[in-house]
Design an enzyme around this catalytic site. Sequence first.
Site, short mmCIF file in Angstrom:
data_model
loop_
_atom_site.label_atom_id
_atom_site.label_comp_id
_atom_site.label_asym_id
_atom_site.label_seq_id
_atom_site.Cartn_x
_atom_site.Cartn_y
_atom_site.Cartn_z
CG HIS A 229 -0.24 0.09 2.54
ND1 HIS A 229 0.44 1.22 2.96
CD2 HIS A 229 -0.09 -0.82 3.53
CE1 HIS A 229 0.95 1.01 4.16
NE2 HIS A 229 0.66 -0.23 4.52
CG ASP A 355 0.77 -19.55 13.59
OD1 ASP A 355 1.23 -19.34 14.73
OD2 ASP A 355 1.26 -20.38 12.81
CB SER A 370 1.96 -3.02 5.59
OG SER A 370 0.83 -2.65 6.33
#
Length: 411
Positions: A229, A355, A370
């Site tokens: 992003h 997880d 990210s």
Amino acid sequence: MKKRGFKIVIPMISLLFFIFLIATINVMFMPGNIKITQSKNNLINLENSKIKSNFLYKVENEKYKDNDLETSNKIDISIKLFGILPVRKMTLCLLPEVKVIPGGQPIGVKLFTDGILVVGFSDVETATGKKQSPAASAGIEIGDRIIDINGIKLNSSEDLSNIIGKFGEKELNINLNRKGQLKTVKVTPTKVKNSDQYKIGLWVRDSTAGVGTLTFYDPSTGRFGALGHPINDVDTGLQLPVRDGKIYNAKIIAVEQGTRGKPGELRGMFSEEDVLGILEKNTMSGIYGKLTTGASNGIYNKAIPIARQSEIKEGPAKILTSVEGADVKAYDIYIERLTEQSRPNPKSMIIRITDKELLSKTGGIVQGMSGSPIIQDGKLIGAVTHVFVNRPDMGYGIYIEWMLNECGVEI
């Protein structure tokens, strides 16, 4: 008996109509072109999960025989509801296999903007006691990028102060970029009360820095992609244009767990002497540039295939990320939903962290993750981009093909 039979027939007709309607909608929303990696099995058997036959519709090759498929990179496909009624034609595009090395390691990022970004105004008190912002009065707006003043190009906020001081009370011709449009504004600096300084009443920014995750790099060219992003200005929310910048090897030193309503954060540190690469682009699909030194996550030292959008499926996958030091580990996730996209968007898929180890450490997806690569069936399929504020265990991912396109890797 007739009434009982009638009661049975009506629901049966309604059910068949409902099935027909769902089947039609499902087929009509299929894309006209589907890209898949070239594979003999895929060509002949149409094994791709997005277009294989099922009890509602049948997928058929229109023109090609099995022995023709290996020599063509396109296949025309006809879709028939219940194997009888033709309702859709599609083209299957067969593309070569692309391989890159996945990342997962933390990186420090320092970006210098192209021009000086206006992030706020401040009143300047004059000798007469009047308070004003000459820049605001002249029509400068928050989010504008100052490119040059009186023909002198600006590279830093310090340049801005020096030029204002140099010209004093003389009128300044300020060239700026406003949402892609070049504009010229005339501003006369004001002398500050009880001072020899001159100001125009602006808060500006020329750089930003932070920590993220490397997504991949191409071993043949050294080009990399990260974040998935854009880097936006914290005050204006605007995407920052790159003049230049660098990425650095980083280490995670602390984790703030994400909770419902409050995103968590990976806190990292990096040295500006430990340069990993040159930053060249800041786009909607992430940041890109070229490595100047080798990079290794300790898991993948060789390139692996990428999966195109149409080859990804909902279900189990893994992400590569680091939540302690620079050690990269693989953690389990589940792809909840995929979105058909024809143009780049960092919200391509919805993912859920499953997880237990990662959930216990971070609470789910946190800032700094990210760019963490998403791996499914041994292929790189995308990267983590955003977290749901009210569901820290869930968030968005971007398709890897959007990042590769921006990086300049032909897919």
